[in-house]
Design a protein around this motif. Structure first.
Motif, short mmCIF file in Angstrom:
data_model
loop_
_atom_site.label_atom_id
_atom_site.label_comp_id
_atom_site.label_asym_id
_atom_site.label_seq_id
_atom_site.Cartn_x
_atom_site.Cartn_y
_atom_site.Cartn_z
N ASP A 34 0.84 -1.21 0.00
CA ASP A 34 0.00 0.00 0.00
C ASP A 34 0.86 1.25 0.00
OD1 ASP A 34 -2.28 -1.54 -0.02
OD2 ASP A 34 -2.66 -1.36 2.13
N ARG A 35 1.91 1.22 0.76
CA ARG A 35 2.81 2.38 0.80
C ARG A 35 3.50 2.57 -0.55
NH1 ARG A 35 7.85 3.52 4.98
NH2 ARG A 35 7.96 5.77 4.61
N PHE A 36 3.83 1.47 -1.20
CA PHE A 36 4.43 1.54 -2.53
C PHE A 36 3.49 2.26 -3.50
CE2 PHE A 36 4.75 -0.63 -6.75
CZ PHE A 36 5.98 -0.11 -7.13
N ARG A 37 2.23 1.84 -3.49
CA ARG A 37 1.26 2.48 -4.38
C ARG A 37 1.12 3.97 -4.05
NH1 ARG A 37 -1.75 0.59 -7.92
NH2 ARG A 37 -3.18 2.33 -7.64
N THR A 61 0.17 6.74 -7.39
CA THR A 61 -1.16 7.35 -7.33
C THR A 61 -1.24 8.75 -7.94
OG1 THR A 61 -0.69 8.14 -5.08
CG2 THR A 61 -1.84 6.03 -5.29
N THR A 62 -0.15 9.50 -7.89
CA THR A 62 -0.20 10.89 -8.39
C THR A 62 -0.51 10.93 -9.88
OG1 THR A 62 1.38 11.59 -6.71
CG2 THR A 62 1.07 13.06 -8.59
N TYR A 80 5.00 5.75 -12.92
CA TYR A 80 5.82 5.80 -11.71
C TYR A 80 6.24 7.24 -11.49
CZ TYR A 80 10.21 5.46 -9.02
OH TYR A 80 11.22 5.64 -8.11
N GLU A 81 5.95 7.79 -10.32
CA GLU A 81 6.31 9.16 -10.00
C GLU A 81 7.73 9.20 -9.45
OE1 GLU A 81 4.79 12.87 -7.15
OE2 GLU A 81 4.04 10.84 -6.83
#
Length: 629
Positions: free
Chosen positions: A459-462, A467-468, A473-474
């Motif tokens: 979840d932290r990876f996403r 998500t931005t 990949y941001e």
């Protein structure tokens, strides 16, 4: 093949391209499928393969005629010693330590923390874990006990491998008290600690500890254990002192394929030649380009224990390159700036024959044009900036000099490498025009060897990366791309400041300041301004020997920014400091400076133009040891 043909070849058939590159690796079971889409923007490469990293980095070279080739050169100007380890000797040392780990109960999939200085044994420890399929997590030697403790709790190691001490110019850092303190703080307790005793500062052992050499006596050397292609090779925690650390996971098979590709195509070295990355095993550069990539490719790698200046002089780098016939040299811009600051005329370089050096590679932070031009002038070889991250493990954008040496545009780390579809996006995730500033993102999927997730934190990876900009990949960096596809990294997205409604790059201002003849190093940060929202403030480190009035230099720097960027930058203030606040890896702690400048002491109904605020910033910096009196 030209760069453009190679890149387009990848883009037209990504999976076929990487399966072809995978043929350079020794597989127990070769991959039948390249990419596995796990859904929800999670991907894995070569998950159906079986392979062993240590075999590919050590054993296969012994079997194929490189047994007597030097694999590791350890050069320590601090101790004044050097040693060389052949591939055959390395195999014996790694197999022996791996057998000792097995005897201590470490099994495939178990985690092992490595807390070591820059000694050859650090690489032996990493490879020994890889040999038996244990997942290592290297922690920068000398990190505070709390930093080590949070990593112990996150990856729950079965064992810790450490040294009794590390060495820095003028001092010995005792590791054992830090290690013991970390274990005491941590909720998780390792079963065993393997301790390498160094003559400079031996330590007492506890009941949990075993001696590096003693624990290997009478133990059967371990053979290589095949693991699945998606098995974690290691966990590397990103830097940071607050909150839970982010454990970047490196998958085994993709790691092998990607790193092997880079050694010839980017760093232009052939097997048997000497490659040197002047970094630390605790950072991603040390993982990728001190330990794994050179050895996978059959090169000789250098483990350097020292600093660029003061060990014993500003010619230390040039001495190492000349003595060991280094073909490609990789370090951080900070290191070159330190040499430049100490020896601006390059007099130390003139003492050494560097005719074997092909290129200098810079990464880890912005490489300002002045530093690049200085290095080109004194070395007489191309200087290639390139850009990548802990998360990616290898170059996102660079100059593929071993494939095709592209023209250097100073200020650009050059072009995207195969596997990376780099885009510049606005806040609505739309691509911007060439030359416009935006967020740098990479279209999914990322290539082999890059992080598939964070350790125990999907979840932290996403949230951190996916998500931005959906489908991308941001990177967290801001920049632009010109019409030739050359990428320019201008700042972290957090360092793009808003001055009276204008989005400005602190990096562009830093480039201008660094071009001043008296400025050795600089940083620009945006501080709160009651009138304009934010205003830029420059921190200037001066070249060694400069004794002009600081007010004159500041005035000249302000004029340079005004002339080259324009009044829109609203750059009016700078402070001369003795050194810049930095992380252990050499990156400037911009957040620290901003917090000082934005502290309550500076909250007054005035703009940053008020000299009282600048005086308080300087006083604050002096209190933490950074500013000149």
């Amino acid at each position: 093949m030209s760069y453009r043909a190679e890149y387009e070849g990848w883009k037209s058939d990504p999976e076929g391209y990487w399966l072809k590159q995978a043929q350079a690796i020794d597989w127990v079971e070769p991959p039948a499928t390249a990419l596995f889409d796990r859904g929800n923007d999670f991907y894995e490469w070569f998950a159906d393969a079986r392979v062993n990293t240590c075999w590919n980095a050590v054993d296969r070279h012994v079997e194929r005629g490189r047994a007597d080739q030097v694999a590791i050169i350890h050069d320590s100007p601090i101790t004044g010693t050097q040693s060389k380890t052949t591939y055959a000797e390395l195999k014996g040392q790694v197999a022996s330590l791996a057998g000792a780990l097995l005897a201590q109960g470490v099994a495939t999939g178990d985690r092992v923390i490595i807390y070591m200085p820059m000694v050859s044994e650090a690489l032996v420890a990493m490879l020994a874990c890889a040999r038996i399929g244990a997942v290592h997590s290297v922690v920068f030697g000398g990190f505070a006990a709390n930093e080590l403790a949070v990593r112990i709790d996150d990856c729950t190691p079965k064992a810790i491998i450490a040294a009794s001490c590390g060495l820095e110019p003028g001092r010995v850092v005792a590791y054992k008290p830090l290690l013991d303190g970390a274990i005491e703080m941590a909720d998780h307790k390792p079963d065993v600690c393997v301790i390498l005793q160094r003559d400079q500062h031996p330590c007492d052992l506890t009941d949990r500890d075993v001696d590096w050499h003693a624990c290997q006596e009478g133990v059967k050397p371990a053979e290589c254990v095949p693991v699945a292609g998606n098995h974690p090779a290691y966990i590397l925690y990103t830097s940071g002192t607050t909150g839970a650390p982010k454990g970047v996971v490196r998958p085994t098979a993709g790691h092998l394929v990607a790193l092997n590709w880079t050694m010839k195509n980017i760093y232009q070295v052939d097997p048997g030649e000497v490659f040197w990355a002047a970094s630390d095993v605790g950072w991603v550069v040390g993982h990728s380009y001190i330990c794994y990539a050179p050895l996978i490719h059959g090169n000789t790698t250098i483990v350097f224990e020292g600093k660029p200046v003061g060990t014993p002089d500003a010619g230390t780098f040039w001495r190492v390159i000349a003595e060991h016939d280094v073909k490609s040299f990789f370090t951080a811009p900070t290191a070159i700036r330190a040499v430049k600051r100490e020896d601006p005329k390059g007099l130390e370089r003139q003492k050494y024959d560097l005719s074997g050096l092909r290129a200098l590679y810079l990464a880890g932070e912005r490489a300002d044009p002045d530093t690049i031009e200085w290095a080109q002038d004194i070395l007489g070889v191309p200087v290639y900036d390139h850009w990548w991250q802990t998360e990616t493990g290898f170059t996102i954008a660079g100059n593929p000099a071993g494939l095709e040496a592209l023209p250097v545009k100073i200020g650009s780390p050059t072009v995207a490498m195969p596997g990376f579809d780099v885009q510049i996006l606005d806040e609505a995730a739309h691509p911007v025009a060439a030359g416009e500033l935006g967020a740098i993102a990479i279209k999914l999927p990322l290539p082999p060897g890059t992080l598939p997730t964070l350790w125990n934190a999907d979840d932290r990876f996403r949230k951190s990366y996916l998500t931005t900009f959906p489908g991308y990949y941001e990177t967290g960096d801001a920049g632009m791309m010109d019409e030739d596809g050359y990428l320019y990294i201008m700042a972290r997205t957090d360092d793009v400041i808003n001055v009276a409604g204008h989005r400005l790059s602190t990096g562009a201002m830093e480039e201008v300041l660094a071009g001043h003849a008296d400025v050795a190093e600089c940083a620009v940060v945006g501080v709160t301004d009651a009138l304009k929202g934010q205003s830029p403030v420059g921190l200037l480190c001066l070249t060694n020997g400069v004794n002009r009035p600081h007010d004159e230099i500041v005035a000249e720097c302000v004029k340079r920014v005004r002339d080259q960027i324009g009044p829109v930058a609203a750059f009016k203030q700078a402070v001369v400091v003795d050194r810049l606040p930095k992380t252990r890896s050499g990156k400037i702690l911009r957040g620290t400076v901003v917090k000082i400048a934005d502290s309550e002491a500076f909250k007054m109904p005035a703009t940053i133009d008020d000299p009282a605020i600048l005086d308080e910033i300087k006083v604050a910096l002096q209190t933490i040891g950074y500013a000149k009196d």
